[in-house]
Design an enzyme around this catalytic site. Sequence first.
Site, PDB file in Angstrom:
ATOM      1  N   HIS A  20     -10.502  -5.439   9.460  1.00  0.00           N
ATOM      2  CA  HIS A  20     -11.116  -5.267   8.132  1.00  0.00           C
ATOM      3  C   HIS A  20     -12.510  -4.667   8.260  1.00  0.00           C
ATOM      4  CE1 HIS A  20      -7.948  -8.185   7.320  1.00  0.00           C
ATOM      5  NE2 HIS A  20      -8.074  -7.966   6.031  1.00  0.00           N
ATOM      6  N   GLU A  46       0.809  -1.229   0.000  1.00  0.00           N
ATOM      7  CA  GLU A  46       0.000   0.000   0.000  1.00  0.00           C
ATOM      8  C   GLU A  46       0.835   1.268   0.000  1.00  0.00           C
ATOM      9  OE1 GLU A  46      -0.709  -2.650   1.847  1.00  0.00           O
ATOM     10  OE2 GLU A  46      -2.758  -3.209   1.340  1.00  0.00           O
TER      11      GLU A  46
END
Lengths: 342, 339
Positions: free
Chosen positions: B139, B70
């Site tokens: 998440h 990322e």
Amino acid sequence: MTSKKSGGKAQPSRRRNSKPALYDATDAELKEFYEQMLLIRRFEEKSGQMYGMGLIGGFCHLYIGQEAVAVGVQSALKDGDKVITSYRAHGHMLVAGSTAKSVLAELTGRIGGCSKGKGGSMHMFDPKNGFYGGHGIVGAQVSLGTGLGFANKYRKTDNVSVTYFGDGAANQGQVYESFNMAELWKLPVIFIIENNQYAMGTSVLRSSSEVELYKRGESFKIPGEQVDGMNVLAVRAAMDKAVEHCRSGKGPYILEMKTYRYRGHSMSDPAKYRTKEEVQKMKSERDCIDQIKELILDRGFMSEDDLKAIDKAVKAEVAEAATFAQESPEPPMSELYTDVLA
Amino acid sequence: MTAISFGDALNRTLHDCMAADDSIIIAGEDIAGGAGIEDSDVELGGVFGVTRGLAARFGTGRVLDTPITESAFVGMGLGAAATGLRPVIEVMFCDFFGVCFDQLINQAAKMRFLSNDRIQLPLVIRTTMGAGDGSGAMHSQSLHALVASVPGLRVVCPATPADAAGLLKTSIASPDPVIFMEHKGLYGLTGPLREDEDGHIVPIPLGKGRYVRRGTDLTLVATGAMVQEAEKAADILAVRGMRCEIIDPRTISPLDMEILIESVAGTGRLLVVDEGAAFAGFADAVVSKISQKAFAFLKSAPVSLTPPHTPVPYGRALEAAYLPSHEKIVECALRHFSK
């Protein structure tokens, strides 16, 4: 040979030759290298002085000692090429084409500065001249530079992205994430590792398991070379090769510039981690400006007096910039609210 | 007007925008997901299918599956945006902002300011947020207020298919970095799409909230998946004689204070429902702003309803207990605001 499937052979990295390739500079080029390196040196000396006088705040990282790297690298570039670096950015800004006035006024936080005094020493930009900063977080500019390379390739130009970082940043994770993507997509990025041998106060030997930093691209199949970063002609010769590699679509290239900063990491660094003798030895034996000066005198196209005249002109330019940087007003308070969002 | 799902509305917008402007590229993990492999026409289109069909239509040169890194792919998008490309980068879950936080809060948020406006960053970070599907603590978070606290970023949380499409279109056209947060629980939600006479998606300005419904007794502020909970609660409260006005700010930053003040001026009561942090989150921010700017209109103390200040739990019962719901909104409204 260059298959990305497993079994592809890594390109061999090359050590620095005992006799490094040197760029065959014309007299005019030698003179320009000399002028540019001297401009950075005098500029930085003035910055240090003004910092000492309290005219420059916060952090200020001087480039003294490393001038050959920025000058040699920039001389190999053409219009449309892009450059990005860390917080030790003054020299790179100057050789990219920014005026001494706009850089020094940025250091004093004045409206005449390149970012109206809102960026400061570590955060300077000159996108018109292809310079994308000046970034304050160690290693963060490496993925940005990879993006600059991506944009060049996407637009189908043969322009390159020169992405500088130091030996300290060479241990940051996103450098390797960037290496991976750059080689995977064959992006035209020249990663320049300015190895000045100290990450703040910690030497490469004490912080890095592999100290030959040009080898760091090997597991990504990126060719790397070690270069005498104190010799502007060696820097330029290595750059020519790297630029050719990138422009022809072969992907990224790593150049480890072995260099040395004479001053502390920043102005607030007492530099207790190395001896005075070590610094003095580099200054007297390897100085990049002295080397070119000697070469110029050897060739005989300029005299000692000619060189002194150049120094005088450079000092005058820097003095003028210093005056400007002190006389330019503080930015108006309204500037606090501008440029945050469009 | 045909109904379309929230996910398909986003997909349609990406298709339209990419067809109209080839400076738009998209990148992220598994967003092509199989496309581009020889002898394969499989295309995942991201874990939620939002980027489906883009690689086949625009090619893998514009639709890039990235390594799972990322920091670097957000940074790469930023670098490309600084040169004028318009990358739409997908960070699969906003929980992963932890990995690329430096690129968001230092590089993306500050480059315009530090470059004295000479560098624009037309970059969209698409990401998902929200609990309710058993995805667990890493998440499921709702970190909209965390990024909204950093000046230089725009933060958008759409609640309907029409808003998702209209806001994404504006975000892609924006010269500023936009964090575009899609609630996972909304992808299947269907609703009309707003199109103009030529069938183009109608863009929605950033920083403008909307009245979900008008009312006189209580202002309910909600974003993302909480808007639906607020609507259900308002139906129940209406039967109990409490007419709620529901405001969906749509953009978290910059926040449309005008619509909030206007509403509170009319109702005199404020309940903010939010899935984000119980402490220093979006609900606290709205309560604080209204207390400072519209105190004179308030007939009673403003109230916020958020999850407890804990990580998102996994088990079904615990997760349900964690999340604000329409039942909790009803209970909270009656407890605090019954006349």
